[in-house]
Scaffold this motif. Structure first.
Motif, mmCIF file in Angstrom:
data_model
loop_
_atom_site.group_PDB
_atom_site.id
_atom_site.type_symbol
_atom_site.label_atom_id
_atom_site.label_comp_id
_atom_site.label_asym_id
_atom_site.label_seq_id
_atom_site.Cartn_x
_atom_site.Cartn_y
_atom_site.Cartn_z
ATOM 1 N N LEU A 1 -28.237 -1.725 59.049
ATOM 2 C CA LEU A 1 -28.694 -1.249 60.348
ATOM 3 C C LEU A 1 -27.805 -1.744 61.487
ATOM 4 O O LEU A 1 -28.049 -1.463 62.639
ATOM 5 N N SER A 2 -26.800 -2.502 61.182
ATOM 6 C CA SER A 2 -25.947 -3.025 62.230
ATOM 7 C C SER A 2 -25.209 -1.912 62.955
ATOM 8 O O SER A 2 -24.751 -0.958 62.354
ATOM 9 N N HIS A 3 -25.126 -2.047 64.280
ATOM 10 C CA HIS A 3 -24.378 -1.082 65.075
ATOM 11 C C HIS A 3 -22.965 -1.591 65.368
ATOM 12 O O HIS A 3 -22.270 -1.036 66.203
ATOM 13 N N ASP A 4 -22.566 -2.673 64.676
ATOM 14 C CA ASP A 4 -21.207 -3.147 64.845
ATOM 15 C C ASP A 4 -20.250 -2.088 64.316
ATOM 16 O O ASP A 4 -20.468 -1.485 63.272
ATOM 17 N N LYS A 5 -19.173 -1.889 65.051
ATOM 18 C CA LYS A 5 -18.218 -0.859 64.644
ATOM 19 C C LYS A 5 -17.456 -1.283 63.393
ATOM 20 O O LYS A 5 -16.946 -2.388 63.298
ATOM 21 N N LYS A 6 -17.453 -0.367 62.412
ATOM 22 C CA LYS A 6 -16.626 -0.604 61.234
ATOM 23 C C LYS A 6 -15.186 -0.297 61.597
ATOM 24 O O LYS A 6 -14.907 0.574 62.404
ATOM 25 N N LYS A 7 -14.287 -1.025 60.967
ATOM 26 C CA LYS A 7 -12.873 -0.781 61.214
ATOM 27 C C LYS A 7 -12.436 0.435 60.409
ATOM 28 O O LYS A 7 -12.336 0.387 59.185
ATOM 29 N N ILE B 1 -18.357 10.323 59.292
ATOM 30 C CA ILE B 1 -19.022 10.849 60.488
ATOM 31 C C ILE B 1 -20.307 10.078 60.758
ATOM 32 O O ILE B 1 -20.609 9.706 61.901
ATOM 33 N N ILE B 2 -21.088 9.812 59.699
ATOM 34 C CA ILE B 2 -22.334 9.051 59.868
ATOM 35 C C ILE B 2 -22.039 7.634 60.335
ATOM 36 O O ILE B 2 -22.718 7.091 61.221
ATOM 37 N N ASP B 3 -21.010 7.000 59.751
ATOM 38 C CA ASP B 3 -20.635 5.652 60.180
ATOM 39 C C ASP B 3 -20.271 5.633 61.663
ATOM 40 O O ASP B 3 -20.667 4.715 62.404
ATOM 41 N N ILE B 4 -19.525 6.616 62.103
ATOM 42 C CA ILE B 4 -19.121 6.680 63.510
ATOM 43 C C ILE B 4 -20.338 6.921 64.403
ATOM 44 O O ILE B 4 -20.493 6.283 65.448
ATOM 45 N N LEU B 5 -21.228 7.823 63.994
ATOM 46 C CA LEU B 5 -22.434 8.072 64.778
ATOM 47 C C LEU B 5 -23.304 6.825 64.882
ATOM 48 O O LEU B 5 -23.911 6.564 65.938
ATOM 49 N N ASN B 6 -23.368 6.046 63.818
ATOM 50 C CA ASN B 6 -24.209 4.843 63.839
ATOM 51 C C ASN B 6 -23.774 3.847 64.901
ATOM 52 O O ASN B 6 -24.581 3.049 65.381
ATOM 53 N N ALA C 1 -27.178 11.855 56.103
ATOM 54 C CA ALA C 1 -27.933 11.346 57.251
ATOM 55 C C ALA C 1 -29.025 10.367 56.852
ATOM 56 O O ALA C 1 -29.638 9.740 57.722
ATOM 57 N N ALA C 2 -29.296 10.224 55.565
ATOM 58 C CA ALA C 2 -30.225 9.177 55.135
ATOM 59 C C ALA C 2 -29.729 7.811 55.606
ATOM 60 O O ALA C 2 -30.520 6.894 55.842
ATOM 61 N N GLU C 3 -28.403 7.677 55.775
ATOM 62 C CA GLU C 3 -27.809 6.413 56.241
ATOM 63 C C GLU C 3 -27.662 6.356 57.758
ATOM 64 O O GLU C 3 -27.185 5.351 58.289
ATOM 65 N N LEU C 4 -28.057 7.414 58.449
ATOM 66 C CA LEU C 4 -27.994 7.414 59.907
ATOM 67 C C LEU C 4 -29.165 6.617 60.454
ATOM 68 O O LEU C 4 -30.311 6.839 60.072
ATOM 69 N N PHE D 1 -11.790 12.677 65.818
ATOM 70 C CA PHE D 1 -13.239 12.896 65.868
ATOM 71 C C PHE D 1 -13.898 11.905 66.816
ATOM 72 O O PHE D 1 -14.789 12.277 67.603
ATOM 73 N N GLU D 2 -13.503 10.650 66.757
ATOM 74 C CA GLU D 2 -14.090 9.648 67.649
ATOM 75 C C GLU D 2 -13.844 10.012 69.106
ATOM 76 O O GLU D 2 -14.750 9.900 69.950
ATOM 77 N N GLU D 3 -12.640 10.463 69.410
ATOM 78 C CA GLU D 3 -12.339 10.850 70.791
ATOM 79 C C GLU D 3 -13.184 12.048 71.218
ATOM 80 O O GLU D 3 -13.738 12.068 72.328
ATOM 81 N N ALA D 4 -13.302 13.044 70.349
ATOM 82 C CA ALA D 4 -14.090 14.233 70.682
ATOM 83 C C ALA D 4 -15.563 13.883 70.852
ATOM 84 O O ALA D 4 -16.238 14.391 71.771
ATOM 85 N N LEU D 5 -16.080 13.029 69.988
ATOM 86 C CA LEU D 5 -17.489 12.640 70.071
ATOM 87 C C LEU D 5 -17.756 11.836 71.336
ATOM 88 O O LEU D 5 -18.766 12.063 72.023
#
Length: 556
Positions: free
Chosen positions: A359-365, A377-382, A402-405, A517-521
Motif C-alpha cells: 500500500l505504500s505510495h513511495d515511488k518505485k524506481k 501503469i498501475i504502479d505509476i498510478l499508485n 487494478a486489483a493492485e491499485l 506515460f508519466e509525463e502525460a499522466l
C-alpha cells in the motif's frame, strides 16, 4: 359540500417519485414512444435528461450513477429498438446487484387495442415485458389507469429494496392522463427490520466465536457497497482490530490505505499474503460476498465452511446453521457493539508478514526508457492516487491489474467485475461523474472495449466533463489471447491519441515508454480544464490477468 380530489398526471407522478428518491439525472436516447416524458422532464427542470450516443451506453451510465449515488439509476428509452438495446447492461446490473430502472415508452393503449402494426414492435403486446422479467426483480406494464400510481410505487420499491434492476413500460397516451392521487402508500426507501430474536442468537454465537479466535479475518463484498454500509464496516474493523480483505467486486468498501486492510482476495490468482491470511483464519466472517468465479480466482479459493460466518442481506449462516430475516447492517452494527464490550483475541494479533505491504505510495524506481506494461501503469498510478480520484475500470487486463491499485477513498472504484462486460467503463464513468461532478475521474479501458463504447466521450463534451482516459492498447483482446491465442483476437489499431481532435475536445497523447506515460499522466492530472485521452501502448499484460486467464484456459 363538495370535496376536492387532488389529481396528478401519470408522468408528473413518476417524476415526483424519482425526485423524492434523489434521482438527478436520467440517461437515454429519445424515441417517439418516450418523447412526451422527455419533454415533461425538460419542462419540470428537477431531473436532467442526458442523451447518450446509444441505448446500451445509457444503461451503463445509469448503472454507474446508481453505484456512485448509492440510490437508483434510470434509463429512458423507446419501445423495441431502444429497450432491447439495453438488455446487456441491464442483465449486467442484475448480475452485480445494481438498482437500475428501465423506463420504456410504448405504443398507446388505444393503438394496441386496435391491433395496428406499429413500428418498433416485434411481437405480442407483452413480449418486451416478458423479456425483461428474466433479469429484473419487477417488471410492470401500465395498462390500467386505476392502478397506475400503485404499480409505479411497486416497481420503485422493489428496485430500491432488492438492489436489482426493474422495468416500467408506459404507453405513450398515458403520460398526460390525470388520476386521483392515493395516500395509502408508505415510504418505501426502507428495509424490513431484522427479526430481533434471530439477530440476537446469530450475534451471540458469532461474538463468542470471534472472542475465542486466534487469527480471525473479515472478507467484505459488494453488498457493503449496494446497501451503503461502508461506514458500519469501518467501525467494525476499527473497534475489533480484525484484518479485512475485499473481493474484486467489493473493491474500495474500505479505504485501501487503512492499516487493517489486507488487499484483494482472489484465491491463488491474487496476492499470496492476502490468501494466507484469509484461508488460514480460524474464524472467517464474510460480509456481503458473492462467491463468484472471478471473486474466488476461478474457484481456486480454499475456504473452509466449518470456519466461516457468512452474512448477506436477509440471512446469516454460521457454519451450517442458518439465521434468516437479518439485515446486513444490523448484523455488522451488532458485531461492533458485541466486540466493544470485551476485546477479541484478534485485537492483539500480530500483523501477518507482507500484510498491507503493497500500500505504500513511495515511488518505485522505474526506468523512464523502459517499455510500458499494464502492471507498470498501475504502479505509476499508485504513486499519484488521492482521495479526490474515482476510478472506473473496464474488464480484461485493466480490471485484473487494478486489483493492485490502491484507492484511498471508499466507494471510488467501479467495474463490471462479475458479469465482466466489455465497454462498461467509458459510459459508466459518465454516470459516476453526473452523480459526483467534483470527483476527478480516471477511466481505465482496453483498446477493444474503447472501440465498443468510446463514442460516449462525445457526451462528456456536451456536459463539460474532463476525465482522464487511459486506453491500455495491446492491439486486441489480450485476456482471450492468454486463454486461447489466435488471429481472431486481433483488432484494427486506432490512433487513439487523435480521438480528441476528432471530437474537437480535450488533449490526446500517445505513449510507449514509462517516462512518456508519466509525463502525460502528470499533465492530465494537473489540468482539470479539459479532457485528456492517453493512448498507453503496452508491451506486456499483467500477471494477475495472466494467472486468471490461464485458470480459465484449463476449462475450455
Amino acid at each position: 359540500m363538495t370535496t376536492t380530489v387532488e389529481t396528478c398526471t401519470i408522468g408528473n407522478y413518476l417524476c415526483n417519485r424519482l425526485h423524492q428518491m434523489g434521482v438527478t439525472h436520467i440517461f437515454g436516447v429519445p424515441g417517439d414512444f418516450s418523447l412526451k416524458f422527455c419533454k415533461l422532464l425538460e419542462g419540470d427542470g428537477r431531473i436532467q435528461f442526458v442523451g447518450t450516443t446509444r441505448e446500451d451506453t445509457a444503461g451503463f451510465a445509469a448503472d454507474g450513477f446508481a453505484r456512485r449515488h448509492q440510490g437508483i439509476g434510470i434509463v429512458l428509452v423507446t419501445h423495441g429498438v431502444g429497450a432491447l438495446s439495453t438488455v446487456n447492461p441491464i442483465a449486467g446490473a442484475n448480475a452485480e446487484s445494481s438498482p437500475v430502472l428501465v423506463i420504456s415508452g410504448a405504443p398507446g393503449l388505444r393503438e394496441r387495442r386496435e391491433n395496428q402494426l406499429i413500428h418498433h414492435n416485434f411481437g405480442q403486446n407483452e413480449a418486451q415485458k416478458r423479456i425483461f422479467e428474466n433479469f429484473t426483480c419487477c417488471a410492470v406494464s401500465l395498462n390500467d389507469l386505476s392502478t397506475a400510481f400503485k404499480q409505479i410505487d411497486l416497481v420503485l420499491e422493489k428496485v430500491w429494496n432488492n438492489k436489482k434492476p426493474g422495468y416500467l413500460e408506459i404507453p405513450r397516451d398515458l403520460i398526460e392522463k390525470e388520476m386521483p392521487l392515493h395516500f395509502d402508500y408508505e415510504a418505501f426507501c426502507s428495509f424490513e427490520p431484522s427479526d430481533t430474536e434471530t439477530l440476537d442468537e446469530a450475534l451471540s454465537e458469532t461474538v463468542s466465536l470471534l472472542k475465542s479466535a486466534k487469527t480471525p479475518a473479515i472478507l467484505a463484498g459488494v453488498e457493503i457497497h449496494r446497501f451503503g454500509i461502508q461506514e458500519d464496516l469501518l467501525q467494525l474493523v476499527e473497534h475489533s482490530k480484525i484484518p479485512v480483505a475485499a473481493t474484486i467486486m467489493g473493491k474500495t468498501v474500505i479505504d485501501e490505505c487503512h492499516p487493517s486492510y489486507l488487499g484483494i482476495y482472489q484465491g491463488k490468482v491474487g496476492g499470496e499474503a492476502v490468501r494466507q491470511t484469509i484461508e488460514n483464519a480460524d474464524v472467517l466472517v464474510t460480509l456481503g460476498v458473492m462467491f463468484t468465479d472471478i471473486n474466488l480466482g476461478m474457484f481456486t479459493a480454499r475456504l473452509n465452511p466449518n470456519k466461516m460466518i457468512r452474512a448477506h442481506q436477509g440471512e446469516v449462516t454460521i457454519k451450517h446453521h442458518r439465521f434468516p430475516h437479518i439485515t446486513l447492517c444490523d448484523f455488522i452494527r451488532g458485531l461492533t457493539r458485541g466486540l466493544q464490550e470485551t476485546p477479541s483475541a484478534g485485537s492483539s494479533r500480530k500483523k501477518p508478514s507482507g500484510e498491507n505491504g503493497n500500500l505504500s505510495h513511495d515511488k518505485k524506481k522505474l526506468d523512464p526508457l523502459a517499455s510500458l506494461t499494464t502492471s507498470g501503469i498501475i504502479d505509476i498510478l499508485n504513486t499519484r492516487m488521492t482521495p479526490q480520484i474515482s476510478v472506473v475500470c473496464d474488464t480484461g487486463d485493466c480490471l485484473f491489474a487494478a486489483a493492485e491499485l490502491k484507492v484511498p477513498d471508499r466507494s471510488s472504484f467501479f467495474a463490471s467485475a462479475f458479469y465482466t462486460t466489455m465497454g462498461f467503463a467509458v459510459p459508466a464513468g459518465l454516470g459516476v461523474q453526473c452523480a459526483s461532478p467534483n470527483v476527478r475521474l480516471v477511466i481505465l479501458v482496453g483498446d477493444g472495449a474503447f472501440q465498443m463504447t468510446g463514442t460516449e466521450l462525445s457526451t462528456y463534451k456536451k456536459l463539460g466533463f474532463t476525465p482522464v482516459v487511459i486506453i491500455i492498447n495491446n492491439g486486441g483482446y489480450e485476456t482471450e489471447r492468454v486463454i486461447l491465442d489466435g488471429a481472431f483476437n486481433d483488432i484494427e489499431n486506432w490512433n487513439y491519441g487523435e480521438v480528441c481532435n476528432l471530437l474537437q475536445y480535450g488533449k490526446g497523447a500517445t505513449t510507449e515508454c514509462v517516462g512518456d506515460f508519466e509525463e502525460a499522466l502528470d499533465r492530465a492530472l494537473a489540468d482539470k480544464t479539459q479532457m485528456h485521452v492517453i493512448d498507453a501502448v503496452v508491451s506486456e499484460s499483467s500477471q494477475g490477468m495472466r494467472r486468471l486467464a490461464e485458470e480459465i484456459g484449463r476449462r475450455i
